[in-house]
Every structure is written in C-alpha cells, then in structure tokens.
Design a protein around this motif. Structure first.
Motif, PDB file in Angstrom:
ATOM      1  N   ASP A   1       0.817  -1.213   0.000  1.00  0.00           N
ATOM      2  CA  ASP A   1       0.000   0.000   0.000  1.00  0.00           C
ATOM      3  C   ASP A   1       0.855   1.269   0.000  1.00  0.00           C
ATOM      4  O   ASP A   1       0.336   2.371   0.017  1.00  0.00           O
ATOM      5  CB  ASP A   1      -0.931  -0.008   1.215  1.00  0.00           C
ATOM      6  CG  ASP A   1      -0.186  -0.206   2.513  1.00  0.00           C
ATOM      7  OD1 ASP A   1      -0.805  -0.164   3.564  1.00  0.00           O
ATOM      8  OD2 ASP A   1       1.048  -0.395   2.450  1.00  0.00           O
TER       9      ASP A   1
ATOM     10  N   THR B   1       7.406   1.519 -11.598  1.00  0.00           N
ATOM     11  CA  THR B   1       6.548   2.698 -11.546  1.00  0.00           C
ATOM     12  C   THR B   1       7.224   3.771 -12.381  1.00  0.00           C
ATOM     13  O   THR B   1       8.451   3.865 -12.385  1.00  0.00           O
ATOM     14  CB  THR B   1       6.424   3.189 -10.097  1.00  0.00           C
ATOM     15  OG1 THR B   1       6.008   2.110  -9.290  1.00  0.00           O
ATOM     16  CG2 THR B   1       5.428   4.335  -9.991  1.00  0.00           C
TER      17      THR B   1
ATOM     18  N   ASP C   1       1.618  12.363  -5.229  1.00  0.00           N
ATOM     19  CA  ASP C   1       1.469  11.041  -4.640  1.00  0.00           C
ATOM     20  C   ASP C   1       1.363  10.041  -5.790  1.00  0.00           C
ATOM     21  O   ASP C   1       0.328   9.939  -6.440  1.00  0.00           O
ATOM     22  CB  ASP C   1       0.225  11.000  -3.742  1.00  0.00           C
ATOM     23  CG  ASP C   1       0.187   9.726  -2.915  1.00  0.00           C
ATOM     24  OD1 ASP C   1       1.044   8.836  -3.159  1.00  0.00           O
ATOM     25  OD2 ASP C   1      -0.687   9.615  -2.049  1.00  0.00           O
ATOM     26  N   VAL C   2       2.460   9.377  -6.062  1.00  0.00           N
ATOM     27  CA  VAL C   2       2.493   8.428  -7.173  1.00  0.00           C
ATOM     28  C   VAL C   2       2.357   7.026  -6.600  1.00  0.00           C
ATOM     29  O   VAL C   2       3.122   6.633  -5.723  1.00  0.00           O
ATOM     30  CB  VAL C   2       3.816   8.552  -7.959  1.00  0.00           C
ATOM     31  CG1 VAL C   2       3.838   7.562  -9.116  1.00  0.00           C
ATOM     32  CG2 VAL C   2       4.008   9.973  -8.460  1.00  0.00           C
ATOM     33  N   ARG C   3       1.367   6.279  -7.095  1.00  0.00           N
ATOM     34  CA  ARG C   3       1.150   4.929  -6.569  1.00  0.00           C
ATOM     35  C   ARG C   3       2.072   3.930  -7.241  1.00  0.00           C
ATOM     36  O   ARG C   3       2.481   4.129  -8.384  1.00  0.00           O
ATOM     37  CB  ARG C   3      -0.310   4.522  -6.801  1.00  0.00           C
ATOM     38  CG  ARG C   3      -1.272   5.391  -6.029  1.00  0.00           C
ATOM     39  CD  ARG C   3      -2.697   5.172  -6.520  1.00  0.00           C
ATOM     40  NE  ARG C   3      -3.519   6.316  -6.170  1.00  0.00           N
ATOM     41  CZ  ARG C   3      -4.599   6.712  -6.855  1.00  0.00           C
ATOM     42  NH1 ARG C   3      -4.944   6.054  -7.942  1.00  0.00           N
ATOM     43  NH2 ARG C   3      -5.279   7.753  -6.471  1.00  0.00           N
ATOM     44  N   GLN C   4       2.331   2.854  -6.541  1.00  0.00           N
ATOM     45  CA  GLN C   4       3.205   1.835  -7.115  1.00  0.00           C
ATOM     46  C   GLN C   4       2.575   1.220  -8.351  1.00  0.00           C
ATOM     47  O   GLN C   4       1.399   0.886  -8.351  1.00  0.00           O
ATOM     48  CB  GLN C   4       3.490   0.750  -6.081  1.00  0.00           C
ATOM     49  CG  GLN C   4       4.424   1.252  -5.004  1.00  0.00           C
ATOM     50  CD  GLN C   4       4.959   0.132  -4.143  1.00  0.00           C
ATOM     51  OE1 GLN C   4       4.842  -1.035  -4.492  1.00  0.00           O
ATOM     52  NE2 GLN C   4       5.540   0.489  -3.012  1.00  0.00           N
TER      53      GLN C   4
ATOM     54  N   ARG D   1       5.997  10.078  -2.559  1.00  0.00           N
ATOM     55  CA  ARG D   1       5.090  10.927  -1.781  1.00  0.00           C
ATOM     56  C   ARG D   1       5.843  12.205  -1.467  1.00  0.00           C
ATOM     57  O   ARG D   1       6.831  12.194  -0.744  1.00  0.00           O
ATOM     58  CB  ARG D   1       4.657  10.227  -0.501  1.00  0.00           C
ATOM     59  CG  ARG D   1       3.576  10.996   0.223  1.00  0.00           C
ATOM     60  CD  ARG D   1       3.072  10.254   1.441  1.00  0.00           C
ATOM     61  NE  ARG D   1       2.274   9.087   1.099  1.00  0.00           N
ATOM     62  CZ  ARG D   1       2.304   7.950   1.793  1.00  0.00           C
ATOM     63  NH1 ARG D   1       3.102   7.816   2.822  1.00  0.00           N
ATOM     64  NH2 ARG D   1       1.531   6.948   1.432  1.00  0.00           N
TER      65      ARG D   1
ATOM     66  N   SER E   1       3.167   4.318  -1.249  1.00  0.00           N
ATOM     67  CA  SER E   1       3.290   5.093  -2.475  1.00  0.00           C
ATOM     68  C   SER E   1       4.702   4.934  -3.015  1.00  0.00           C
ATOM     69  O   SER E   1       5.641   4.719  -2.263  1.00  0.00           O
ATOM     70  CB  SER E   1       3.047   6.566  -2.190  1.00  0.00           C
ATOM     71  OG  SER E   1       1.760   6.746  -1.681  1.00  0.00           O
TER      72      SER E   1
END
Lengths: 322, 287
Positions: A3, A189, A28-31, A8, A5
């Motif tokens: 969960d 990512t 905020d870049v998500r995996q 961030r 990021s």
C-alpha cells in the motif's frame, strides 16, 4: 509494503535566486502506475523531477520514495530511481556498448555480467547494429533509447522520464511509448513529464498539471479532457467584425463560452460532443455569418491550460515569481 | 491503470528476466553509502572511461609529447651557458626542473578537462547513480598517470640525447620518474578542485596559469635558490615544487634517497589531504 506510495512529496519548494521555480507541489504516485506531470516549458516539471532524483537540493517541503527520505538518504534514493533526462545523459565520446558497460560497472555489476546486461539491453532497444559506432552518428531517437536503456541496468523500481519524446519524429515517438508501456508490465513505476496532452493521454494513468511552479489539477487524462470538452471546433469568420455576433450564436446553441484567439475572426469552441459542430455551423449560416475556414480538433494542452488557469500555456512564465 | 494495461497486452511481451521488479526488496537491498571496495571499482570504471577517451582523442597527448622535447632543448641551450657555464653542466639542474614543470602542465590539463567534462550531459547521469562522489574526480586522475609517465620519460630521454648523464644510474632515474608521477598526481588535486569550482573551462585555464607559473618559476626548478633575493628565496624554500625538484635531483644525479625525498612525499600527501576533500565537497555541492 503493497500500500506504499512510490513517490510521496509534500509542499516541494525550489528557489533559483528570487525566482520560485517550484512553489509547494504535492505528488502522490502509486506503485505500478504511470504518473504524468504535464505543463508548459518553464512550469517547474523538470525542477521537480530533479529534486526527487537528488540532482537538485530540495529547498522546502519533504519527499519520500518507497518510504525513503530523499533529503536524508540520497544514496539510497539513487539506488531506487533510474533517471532519463531531457537531454540524453550518455557519454558522447563512447560507443553505445561502452556507455552501458560503464554504467553497469559503476553500479557494481561484475565485468562479465556488465557485458551481458549491456548486450541484452542493446538488443531489447534495437541498438545492436549501432552498438559499436560512435554516438555522434546516432539519431535523436537512438540516443533517447540508449539513455532509457542506461536507466534500466539495475532494473530500478521507479523510473523518471523527463520529456521522453520531445523532439522525436512521430514514428520514433510511438516506439518510445510502446517501450514505456512495457516497463510498467515489469512492475516498475514511472513518473514522466511532458508538454503534450496526447502523450499524457496515451501513457499516464493519472496526470498532475503544473503551472508556474504550482499544481493546478490532478486527475485521470479523461477527466482532464472532459473539463475542456472532448474536441474543439476551430472557426475562422469571413469578417473579423462578426466575432461578437458569432459568439452569441455559440452561447445560445451550446451554452459554451467560445475562446477567442488573438487573430481577428478566429475562435475555438469546446464541443461536448463532436456532432454538435453541425449545429454551430447551421446556426451561423442562419444568422448570415460567413466562415472562411473550419476544423474540428482534439483539445490541446493550451486549451486545458486555459480552462484550468485562465491563461495560455505559451504565455511567458517569467512573471511567475511572486 | 486502465489504459496502459489494456494497450500493453498488444505490445510484444518483453522477453527478459521473468521476475517482476519488487520495490520492497529493492529498498531492502539499498545501502547508505558506497563501501571502500565499491568506491575503488567505481574509480577504476571512471579511469577506464578516461582511457577510452584518450585513445579516441590522441591530440590530448600533444602537450605531453611536445613540451618535454621543446622545453628541454630550448632551456638547455639558452640558459645553460649563462647559469652553469655550459650546457652539460646545466643539464643535471635543468632536467629535474623541466620534469616538474611538465608534470604541472599535465595537472593543469586535468582541471580544464574535468571542467569541460562536467558540462556534459553524462555528468547528470553520474550524479544520479549511487556512486561515491570521489569516483568521477579520481578516475580521470588515475588515467592521467599515463600522461605523467610519458611526459617524464620523454623529458629524461631528451636530456640523455643532448648529453645528460645521470649519476644515479637506472635505479635513480626510475625512482626520480616515479616521484615526479606521484607529485604530479598529488598536485593535480589542486587543479581538480579548481575545475569543480570554476564556471568555465577557460576560467580554469586562466586561474591554473596564474598558479602554475609562480609555482614553477618561483622554485629552484631552473636556477639555484641562493642566487635569488632573500624574500624570494624564503618562498622558494617552502614551495613544494622546490622540494620535489631537489628530491628528483638527488635521485637522478646521486641515486640518493635524501631527506628532500621525504619532504617531497610529505608535501604531496599534505596537498592531497587538503585538496581532495575540498574537490569532492565542491563537486557534491554543484548538484
């Protein structure tokens, strides 16, 4: 960890003298996603990326990459991030193969392994034939591919791409897009910057729009485009003096505000649905207003900008220091 | 992720390491700094790069080829009679002096080339890689050992050709050349530091000249220090170049490892101890 990021960042600030190039940007870049940072030249995209890549000191705010603090642990960050710059950061005096071997050796790969990895990457990026030629004979697209290959030697979980296709011809651009898409299927990512809405649209899962060092919007490309209409009707009236009358017709028919361009008699009209273009044309004929040219275009970055900020993307950014 | 996953299915599946990138494992693998051994490997990799560049641009060797030949012959025949009475009497004083001067010229090129190099895009990548900050600086300096070696040997050979007969024999000459190479490498850190500080390659060149000329001419490289006015003699005596020149003279002419050799080595160590950290700090700051 799932969960977490990938990136961030909060209230990032960068000053160059009196000029505030980045003014409180949150990301905020998500995996596992491709995240696009969209904005015109000088908006602060590259500066933001360089701060996150430890290439520029962060003047304010905080940033974490996979939970590692960028300011406190730059050496760890450099092991997690592959950076591909706007201007190919490869050694002009070495061949492609030598470049890859050098970067592999620098990152601790044993000599034999470095050779294998260099060979694999050259093959994967279609550079085997040119592998031992001097870089001066490389095209822009080949350089970019080599640059991207150089960022992938250790298969970093996060890849920064700074305007990966600026200056490339359409075909090479398409190939680059394919390559970028492949990377995320590996689990990497990607954080990319771009000036082109269509590039963000093609690649990114989510997009942050940056203007004068601030984030003005963050959404999916589709949602951003809907804000400006799916497409635009570009009109040129036969008589420049008819502009006001034509604008009234548009407002009445579409309940949309036409965007007047500096050229006399030209206007861009956001269309919720391309089929409504006919309504406008018929409306203008009924009002007796002549048209000298007409076209329907996809929304451009400029229009997204205008919609989000109230000013065009190509306006000078120098006054942004405030 | 709708769009990208959809499209990537149509792209030829990548044929490579099947295992997916695992961020958690990658984070766990990271280290807070390069170990000594890693740093050494990085320095060698950068030296390899510098050697490749040397091979591709042989014109870089112009200074180390021409200067020893030209200056040795020129200085010997112009100043020989005036300073020592004859050319052959001057050579034992001159050759070690020219050696030091040539080594300093090579040092200067180190700083200028570093500055030029740092303006290139590839330095962005070096900075973005997890490598010790000293590697991009120390690597080219290791490759430069070759340049010092060529310059020293050529100077000595030119001297031999015009009649220099070193009393120290082969061993003395080998040690003298070795000391010159060490001294050149050590003093190069001053110019490397300048390279990281200055704005352009031209300014490095300018500043380096201003440092190099006093260092060589305000030393005992070409004239005996006793012939100078007292205040100048005082400077000449603390100038590290003087110690190197004296030490090389003792090795070449007498084959003797004297106290001067010790002073020269200590002087070089002090220069490295001061300027290497300064250079690394200034390079790291220029991010």
């Amino acid at each position: 960890m799932a969960d977490l990021s990938a990136v961030r960042a909060g209230s990032l600030v960068k000053n160059f003298g009196d000029f505030r190039a980045v003014d409180g940007v949150d990301l905020d870049v998500r995996q596992g996603e491709i995240f696009g940072v969209l904005g015109p030249n000088g908006a602060g995209k590259t500066t933001t990326l360089r701060m996150l890549a430890t290439l520029l000191p962060i003047d304010g705010g905080h940033a974490e990459i996979f939970g590692v603090d960028v300011r406190r642990e730059p050496h760890r960050i450099r092991q997690l991030v592959g950076v591909t710059g706007q201007y190919a950061s490869v050694d002009e005096d070495l061949t492609a193969r030598e470049n890859l071997r050098l970067f592999a050796r620098l990152q601790g790969l044993a000599s034999v392994r470095a050779k294998t990895v260099a060979g694999d990457l050259l093959e994967r990026f279609g550079l085997q034939e040119a592998a031992d030629r001097p870089l001066s004979q490389f095209s822009g697209g080949m350089r970019r591919r080599l640059d991207l290959a150089s960022s992938l030697i250790t298969r970093p979980p996060l890849i920064f791409l700074d305007e990966p296709t600026t200056g490339l011809d359409p075909r090479t651009r398409g190939q680059m897009w394919d390559t970028i898409r492949e990377l995320v299927t590996d689990g990497s990512t990607i954080l990319l910057t771009t000036q082109y809405l269509d590039e963000a649209d093609q690649l990114a899962d989510r997009v942050a729009v940056i203007d004068r060092g601030r984030k003005v919007a963050e959404d999916t490309p589709d949602a951003l485009k809907t804000q400006v209409g799916d497409s635009t009707l570009q009109l040129r009236l036969a008589e420049g003096s008819d502009t006001a009358l034509a604008a009234d017709v548009v407002r009445r028919l579409l309940r949309e505000e036409p965007v007047l361009t500096p050229e006399s008699g030209r206007m861009n009209i956001p269309l919720p649905d391309p089929n409504r273009a006919a309504d406008v044309l018929i409306g203008l004929r009924e009002a007796g207003l002549g048209i000298s040219s007409v076209s329907v275009a996809k929304p451009t970055l400029d229009e997204v900008f205008l919609a989000l900020t109230g000013h065009g993307a190509d306006e000078p950014q120098t006054e942004a220091a405030r | 992720m709708t769009q990208s996953t959809m499209t990537s299915n149509t792209v030829t599946p990548a044929t490579r390491g099947a295992q997916r990138v695992d961020p958690a494992a990658a984070v766990a693998r990271t280290t807070s700094h390069s170990s000594l051994q890693e740093t050494w490997v990085q320095v060698l990799a950068m030296a390899w790069r510098a050697l490749k560049k040397m091979r591709r641009k042989p014109e870089q060797f112009f200074d180390v080829l021409v200067q020893p030949l030209l200056f040795t012959a020129m200085f010997a025949f112009i100043f020989g009679g005036a300073i020592s009475g004859s050319v052959s009497d001057y050579l034992p004083i001159l050759i070690p002096g020219i050696l030091a001067q040539t080594a300093l010229t090579v040092c200067m090129a180190t700083g200028v080339q570093l500055r030029e190099d740092m303006d290139k895009g590839v330095f962005d990548r070096f900075k973005s890689l997890p490598i010790a900050r000293i590697a991009p600086l120390a690597g080219p300096m290791i490759a430069d050992l070759i340049r010092y070696g060529i310059a020293s040997v050529l100077t000595l050979v030119t001297g031999l050709l015009i009649g220099y007969r070193p009393g120290g024999g082969v061993l003395g000459c080998v040690l003298g050349v070795a000391l010159t190479v060490i001294a050149g490498w050590s003093l190069a850190w001053i110019f490397t530091w300048l390279g990281t500080m200055a704005r352009s390659a031209q300014s490095v060149q300018g500043i380096s000249m201003m440092i190099m000329f006093p260092l060589t001419f305000l030393s005992n490289a070409f004239v005996p220090a006793q012939t100078l006015p007292g205040w100048l003699e005082a400077f000449v005596k603390v100038n590290p170049v003087s110690h190197v020149v004296s030490a090389v003279r003792d090795l070449f002419n007498d084959g003797a490892v004297t106290a001067e050799v010790g002073w020269a080595v200590i002087g070089c160590a002090v220069v490295v101890a001061i300027f290497a950290p300064l250079a690394v700090r200034s390079y790291s700051r220029k991010m």
